[in-house]
Design an enzyme around this catalytic site. Structure first.
Site, PDB file in Angstrom:
ATOM      1  CD  GLU A  74       9.908  13.128  11.337  1.00  0.00           C
ATOM      2  OE1 GLU A  74       8.640  12.753  11.399  1.00  0.00           O
ATOM      3  OE2 GLU A  74      10.665  12.364  10.783  1.00  0.00           O
TER       4      GLU A  74
ATOM      5  CE  LYS B  20      -1.878   2.728   2.037  1.00  0.00           C
ATOM      6  NZ  LYS B  20      -1.562   4.323   1.665  1.00  0.00           N
TER       7      LYS B  20
ATOM      8  CB  CYS C 262      13.353   8.923   8.128  1.00  0.00           C
ATOM      9  SG  CYS C 262      14.356   7.843   7.235  1.00  0.00           S
TER      10      CYS C 262
HETATM   11  P1  NAD Z   1       2.392   8.427   7.106  1.00  0.00           P
HETATM   12  O1  NAD Z   1       2.897   7.553   8.422  1.00  0.00           O
HETATM   13  O2  NAD Z   1       1.522   9.427   7.083  1.00  0.00           O
HETATM   14  O3  NAD Z   1       2.314   7.709   5.818  1.00  0.00           O
HETATM   15  C1  NAD Z   1       2.911   6.442   5.702  1.00  0.00           C
HETATM   16  C2  NAD Z   1       1.907   5.308   5.147  1.00  0.00           C
HETATM   17  O4  NAD Z   1       0.853   4.842   6.168  1.00  0.00           O
HETATM   18  C3  NAD Z   1       1.049   5.810   3.962  1.00  0.00           C
HETATM   19  O5  NAD Z   1       1.094   4.886   2.905  1.00  0.00           O
HETATM   20  C4  NAD Z   1      -0.409   5.911   4.595  1.00  0.00           C
HETATM   21  O6  NAD Z   1      -1.417   5.763   3.958  1.00  0.00           O
HETATM   22  C5  NAD Z   1      -0.136   4.934   5.547  1.00  0.00           C
HETATM   23  N1  NAD Z   1      -1.085   4.942   6.787  1.00  0.00           N
HETATM   24  C6  NAD Z   1      -1.409   6.273   7.474  1.00  0.00           C
HETATM   25  N2  NAD Z   1      -2.224   5.826   8.493  1.00  0.00           N
HETATM   26  C7  NAD Z   1      -2.557   4.645   8.404  1.00  0.00           C
HETATM   27  C8  NAD Z   1      -3.238   3.660   9.257  1.00  0.00           C
HETATM   28  N3  NAD Z   1      -3.985   3.951  10.532  1.00  0.00           N
HETATM   29  N4  NAD Z   1      -3.406   2.303   9.106  1.00  0.00           N
HETATM   30  C9  NAD Z   1      -2.695   1.787   7.786  1.00  0.00           C
HETATM   31  N5  NAD Z   1      -1.895   2.547   7.077  1.00  0.00           N
HETATM   32  C10 NAD Z   1      -1.657   3.895   7.373  1.00  0.00           C
HETATM   33  O7  NAD Z   1       4.138   8.875   6.552  1.00  0.00           O
HETATM   34  P2  NAD Z   1       4.476  10.023   5.569  1.00  0.00           P
HETATM   35  O8  NAD Z   1       3.780  11.300   5.976  1.00  0.00           O
HETATM   36  O9  NAD Z   1       4.134   9.370   4.139  1.00  0.00           O
HETATM   37  O10 NAD Z   1       6.013   9.990   5.666  1.00  0.00           O
HETATM   38  C11 NAD Z   1       6.805  10.734   6.417  1.00  0.00           C
HETATM   39  C12 NAD Z   1       7.150  10.149   7.596  1.00  0.00           C
HETATM   40  O11 NAD Z   1       7.865   8.867   7.460  1.00  0.00           O
HETATM   41  C13 NAD Z   1       8.011  10.910   8.591  1.00  0.00           C
HETATM   42  O12 NAD Z   1       7.867  10.969   9.996  1.00  0.00           O
HETATM   43  C14 NAD Z   1       9.364  10.295   8.232  1.00  0.00           C
HETATM   44  O13 NAD Z   1      10.416  10.336   9.496  1.00  0.00           O
HETATM   45  C15 NAD Z   1       8.764   8.837   8.387  1.00  0.00           C
HETATM   46  N6  NAD Z   1      10.000   8.065   7.771  1.00  0.00           N
HETATM   47  C16 NAD Z   1      10.770   7.215   8.251  1.00  0.00           C
HETATM   48  C17 NAD Z   1      11.779   6.335   7.600  1.00  0.00           C
HETATM   49  C18 NAD Z   1      12.623   5.441   8.510  1.00  0.00           C
HETATM   50  O14 NAD Z   1      13.344   4.341   7.713  1.00  0.00           O
HETATM   51  N7  NAD Z   1      12.714   5.420   9.851  1.00  0.00           N
HETATM   52  C19 NAD Z   1      11.909   6.597   6.371  1.00  0.00           C
HETATM   53  C20 NAD Z   1      11.163   7.450   5.613  1.00  0.00           C
HETATM   54  C21 NAD Z   1      10.118   8.273   6.392  1.00  0.00           C
HETATM   55  C1  6OH Z   2      14.070   7.839   5.172  1.00  0.00           C
HETATM   56  O1  6OH Z   2      13.443   8.817   4.781  1.00  0.00           O
HETATM   57  C2  6OH Z   2      14.969   6.938   4.677  1.00  0.00           C
HETATM   58  C3  6OH Z   2      15.331   5.892   4.717  1.00  0.00           C
HETATM   59  C4  6OH Z   2      16.513   5.166   4.234  1.00  0.00           C
HETATM   60  C5  6OH Z   2      16.316   3.906   4.146  1.00  0.00           C
HETATM   61  O2  6OH Z   2      15.474   3.069   4.725  1.00  0.00           O
HETATM   62  C6  6OH Z   2      17.617   3.111   3.283  1.00  0.00           C
HETATM   63  O3  6OH Z   2      17.571   2.087   3.530  1.00  0.00           O
HETATM   64  O4  6OH Z   2      18.511   3.756   3.079  1.00  0.00           O
END
Ligand code: NAD
Ligand code: 6OH
Length: 484
Positions: free
Chosen positions: A388, A176, A286
């Site tokens: 964040e 998804k 992230c």
């Molecule tokens: P988000 O959590 O809003 O969405 C991520 C996914 O989850 C989307 O596909 C969304 O539709 C889905 N989703 C949202 N609520 C849900 C629910 N209740 N049940 C099931 N699915 C659900 O995140 P975003 O805004 O798309 O991305 C940005 C965030 O992601 C930032 O906080 C960033 O730090 C984090 N991030 C973390 C990493 C990592 O590797 N740690 C990597 C990239 C992004």
């Molecule tokens: C977050 O936005 C970036 C994550 C990066 C990875 O998960 C990766 O494997 O480099």
């Protein structure tokens, strides 16, 4: 208008209603995306279950590995289409998508295709009370159907980071992708077909989170595990939704990452590295740095250099090869980032540079651009230092001792990544090992080896992926004990 459809059991399937995919660079609608209702999600999960019993379940490891290399070949063969789709969906500069996102998608498949062929399992010769022995060895098996939920910031990179090891371990998947960036997950379906991945092994459902495809997938009783990259609060919501069926989870979540710059650093290298860590992908990674702690004797000099770097970034069309900074992902996200820009001033920050909306060409006026921004002077308790923001922004604060720097960097509920800038090797090791995070870089940032553990502490995640850590999450181990 282009349509982006769900992909179930090898066929593109229309849902009951559509939503718009918007180009963040100019606000235009680029496609109508077909939202999967609960019935389509159920069909996708059933197709994935059926595929486990088909050819895919019979493939040898060597055969699976070879098909995953073919997926990488198919991505490379469609390189320009993947880049164009990713750029249109995210607004990221074409140079970045060409250098990072699409090559990493292919590399994800190649890495896990190779690793699964050489991955061993544990074995022990065990002494028994009667003076004889037994042999224990573990057998690696797939989990079954894995639900994969991914965000919009590095859509293809992060999706394939999970799909590749899941398939390498013999699972089938229902993905998804983020509602903001549906295109490349759908294009990947075509690459899967080209590579001879059997129908039902890779399925895509489009839609939102709560009460939409995301929730339908995570609460589905026939999904065996859920892996998410996204916001910390999304992790919390999904944890609730999987609790009833006790699914294993792997969560890669948000961060409020710190950089520590010591007076003995190479100042130019540190300023360049931290500029990249703050502003890459318009701050929407992230791992991006939002808190910078600088040893007092070099504080003014460092801030000056970082300001110059920020002001030299080229803001423009993602299609222009010289662009450094594209827009944020959406109007809503821009509102959020601008509200933090406002809040920083209310909380007492001094603005070093940026803080608003840049001048852009007429064609981009409806795009979601913000200026790269640097603040100083905030108290550590300020929301802008704690929460964040996920934009091209950082706060820079001075410190006096190593102990103080470590304690400031660790004073957060998150714990994803940190970077340390010093030419003192001993100090680099000493400080790095005290960071309460999943990943610490010394004199570099976002330098990745896909075999290393990747994940976060606290609000930044649960579990580790990468290399064997991914293989261990995406498989069940059955320990066999034989009395000899
Ligand atoms: P988000 O959590 O809003 O969405 C991520 C996914 O989850 C989307 O596909 C969304 O539709 C889905 N989703 C949202 N609520 C849900 C629910 N209740 N049940 C099931 N699915 C659900 O995140 P975003 O805004 O798309 O991305 C940005 C965030 O992601 C930032 O906080 C960033 O730090 C984090 N991030 C973390 C990493 C990592 O590797 N740690 C990597 C990239 C992004
Ligand atoms: C977050 O936005 C970036 C994550 C990066 C990875 O998960 C990766 O494997 O480099």
């Amino acid at each position: 208008m282009k349509s982006i459809l769900n992909y179930v059991d090898g066929e593109f399937v229309r849902g009951r209603r559509d939503f718009a995919a918007v180009n963040p660079a100019d606000g235009s609608t680029i496609a109508e995306v077909s939202e999967a209702n609960e019935d389509i999600v159920d069909r996708a999960v059933c197709a994935a279950r059926k595929a486990l019993r088909g050819d895919w379940g019979q493939f040898t490891v060597r055969e699976r590995s070879s098909r995953l290399h073919k997926v990488a070949d198919a991505i490379e063969a469609r390189f320009d289409s993947f880049v164009a789709a990713e750029v249109a969906d995210t607004g990221k500069p074409i140079a970045l998508a060409s250098k990072l996102d699409v090559p990493r998608a292919a590399a994800n498949f190649r890495t896990f295709a190779d690793l699964i062929k050489t991955a061993g399992v544990e074995s022990f010769q065990t002494e028994t009370p009667d003076g004889k022995s037994a042999l224990n060895y573990a057998v690696r098996k797939p989990l079954g159907v894995v639900g994969i939920i991914t965000p919009w910031n590095l859509p293809l990179l992060l999706l394939t980071w999970k799909v590749a090891p899941a398939l390498a371990c013999g699972n089938t998947v229902v993905v998804k992708p983020s509602e903001e960036t549906p295109a490349t997950a759908t294009l990947l379906a075509e690459a899967m077909k080209d590579a001879g991945i059997p129908d039902g092994v890779y399925n895509v459902v489009h839609g939102f989170g709560p009460n939409s495809a995301g929730e339908f997938l995570t609460r589905h009783p026939d999904v065996n595990a859920v892996t998410l990259t996204g916001e910390s609060q999304t992790g919390a919501a999904i944890m609730k939704s999987v609790a009833a069926t006790l699914k294993p989870v792997s969560f890669e979540l948000g961060g409020k990452n710190a950089a520590i710059v010591f007076a003995d650093c190479d100042l130019d290298e540190a300023a360049s590295g931290i500029a990249e860590a703050v502003f890459l992908n318009t701050g929407q990674v992230c791992l991006c740095t939002e808190r910078v702690y600088v040893e007092r004797p070099i504080f003014e000099g460092f801030v000056h250099k970082l300001k110059k770097k920020a002001e030299s970034l080229v803001i423009g069309s993602p299609m222009d090869k010289t662009t450094d900074l594209g827009p944020l992902i959406s109007a809503q996200h821009r509102e959020k980032v601008l509200s933090y820009y406002q809040l920083a001033l209310e909380e007492g920050a001094q603005l070093v540079t940026g803080g608003g909306v840049p001048q852009v060409s007429a064609a981009l006026e409806r795009g979601f651009y913000v200026q790269p921004t640097i603040y100083t002077g905030l108290p550590e308790s300020a929301r802008c230092v704690k929460e964040e923001i996920f934009g091209p922004v950082c706060h820079v604060a001075p410190f006096d001792t190593e102990e103080e720097a470590i304690s400031l960097a660790n004073d957060t509920k998150y714990g994803l990544a940190a970077s340390i800038w010093t030419t003192n090797l001993k100090r680099g090791h000493r400080v790095a090992q005290q960071m309460i995070v999943g990943i610490t870089w010394v004199n570099c940032w976002f330098l990745r080896d896909l075999r290393t553990p990747f994940g976060g502490v606290g609000l930044s995640g649960i579990g580790r992926e990468g290399g064997m850590h991914s293989l261990n999450f995406y498989s069940e181990l059955n320990n066999v004990c034989i009395r000899l």
